[in-house]
Design a protein around this motif. Structure first.
Motif, PDB file in Angstrom:
ATOM      1  N   MET A 102     -75.700 -56.145   8.063  1.00  0.00           N
ATOM      2  CA  MET A 102     -74.623 -55.147   8.473  1.00  0.00           C
ATOM      3  C   MET A 102     -73.746 -55.035   7.111  1.00  0.00           C
ATOM      4  SD  MET A 102     -71.939 -56.000  11.491  1.00  0.00           S
ATOM      5  CE  MET A 102     -73.009 -57.086  12.227  1.00  0.00           C
ATOM      6  N   LYS A 103     -73.600 -53.767   6.837  1.00  0.00           N
ATOM      7  CA  LYS A 103     -72.988 -53.354   5.762  1.00  0.00           C
ATOM      8  C   LYS A 103     -71.745 -52.394   5.811  1.00  0.00           C
ATOM      9  CE  LYS A 103     -77.280 -53.950   2.953  1.00  0.00           C
ATOM     10  NZ  LYS A 103     -78.056 -53.174   1.935  1.00  0.00           N
ATOM     11  N   THR A 104     -71.632 -51.724   6.935  1.00  0.00           N
ATOM     12  CA  THR A 104     -70.494 -50.740   7.100  1.00  0.00           C
ATOM     13  C   THR A 104     -69.926 -51.015   8.616  1.00  0.00           C
ATOM     14  OG1 THR A 104     -71.939 -49.128   8.117  1.00  0.00           O
ATOM     15  CG2 THR A 104     -71.849 -49.121   5.668  1.00  0.00           C
ATOM     16  N   TYR A 142     -69.805 -48.625  10.436  1.00  0.00           N
ATOM     17  CA  TYR A 142     -70.813 -47.815  11.559  1.00  0.00           C
ATOM     18  C   TYR A 142     -71.662 -48.868  12.020  1.00  0.00           C
ATOM     19  CZ  TYR A 142     -74.326 -44.943  13.204  1.00  0.00           C
ATOM     20  OH  TYR A 142     -75.380 -44.277  14.079  1.00  0.00           O
ATOM     21  N   ASP A 143     -71.987 -50.010  11.273  1.00  0.00           N
ATOM     22  CA  ASP A 143     -72.984 -50.785  11.637  1.00  0.00           C
ATOM     23  C   ASP A 143     -72.407 -51.813  12.892  1.00  0.00           C
ATOM     24  OD1 ASP A 143     -74.873 -50.184  10.004  1.00  0.00           O
ATOM     25  OD2 ASP A 143     -74.305 -51.484   8.381  1.00  0.00           O
ATOM     26  N   GLN A 180     -72.398 -49.859  15.890  1.00  0.00           N
ATOM     27  CA  GLN A 180     -73.641 -49.947  16.465  1.00  0.00           C
ATOM     28  C   GLN A 180     -73.903 -51.320  17.245  1.00  0.00           C
ATOM     29  OE1 GLN A 180     -75.485 -47.117  16.880  1.00  0.00           O
ATOM     30  NE2 GLN A 180     -73.517 -46.264  15.866  1.00  0.00           N
ATOM     31  N   LEU A 181     -73.552 -52.346  16.654  1.00  0.00           N
ATOM     32  CA  LEU A 181     -73.553 -53.553  17.349  1.00  0.00           C
ATOM     33  C   LEU A 181     -72.834 -53.746  18.600  1.00  0.00           C
ATOM     34  CD1 LEU A 181     -74.318 -56.702  17.284  1.00  0.00           C
ATOM     35  CD2 LEU A 181     -72.140 -57.120  15.991  1.00  0.00           C
ATOM     36  N   ASP A 241     -73.685 -62.448  12.138  1.00  0.00           N
ATOM     37  CA  ASP A 241     -73.320 -61.248  12.412  1.00  0.00           C
ATOM     38  C   ASP A 241     -72.012 -61.308  12.620  1.00  0.00           C
ATOM     39  OD1 ASP A 241     -75.741 -59.963  12.244  1.00  0.00           O
ATOM     40  OD2 ASP A 241     -76.324 -60.422  14.516  1.00  0.00           O
TER      41      ASP A 241
END
Length: 73
Positions: A1-3, A5-6, A9-10, A47
């Motif tokens: 997970m880098k952004t 946006y990620d 999405q999670l 996460d």
């Protein structure tokens, strides 16, 4: 997970869609949802930690940007 946006999405995987029109408010709601998913053991600790760091960093960045804009007006 880098952004961020990620992170979105999670959250989307668990049926959570957040959009209020206030970016900082959205990030704070995402933060609360991530907390709840972790407490319910839906997401792994890695996460959870990564999402929390990304959200904190973005909230801080936007808050500082907003403060800078207000003081220059």
């Amino acid at each position: 997970m880098k952004t961020i946006y990620d992170v979105q999405q999670l959250l989307k995987k668990y049926g959570t869609f957040i959009y209020t029109g206030d970016r900082i408010g959205d990030l704070e709601l995402m933060n609360m949802e991530i907390n709840e998913l972790f407490q319910l053991k839906f997401i792994h600790k890695e996460d959870y930690i990564q999402a929390k760091l990304l959200l904190r960093k973005e909230i801080t960045r936007l808050s500082n940007e907003k403060k800078g804009r207000i003081s220059h007006e």
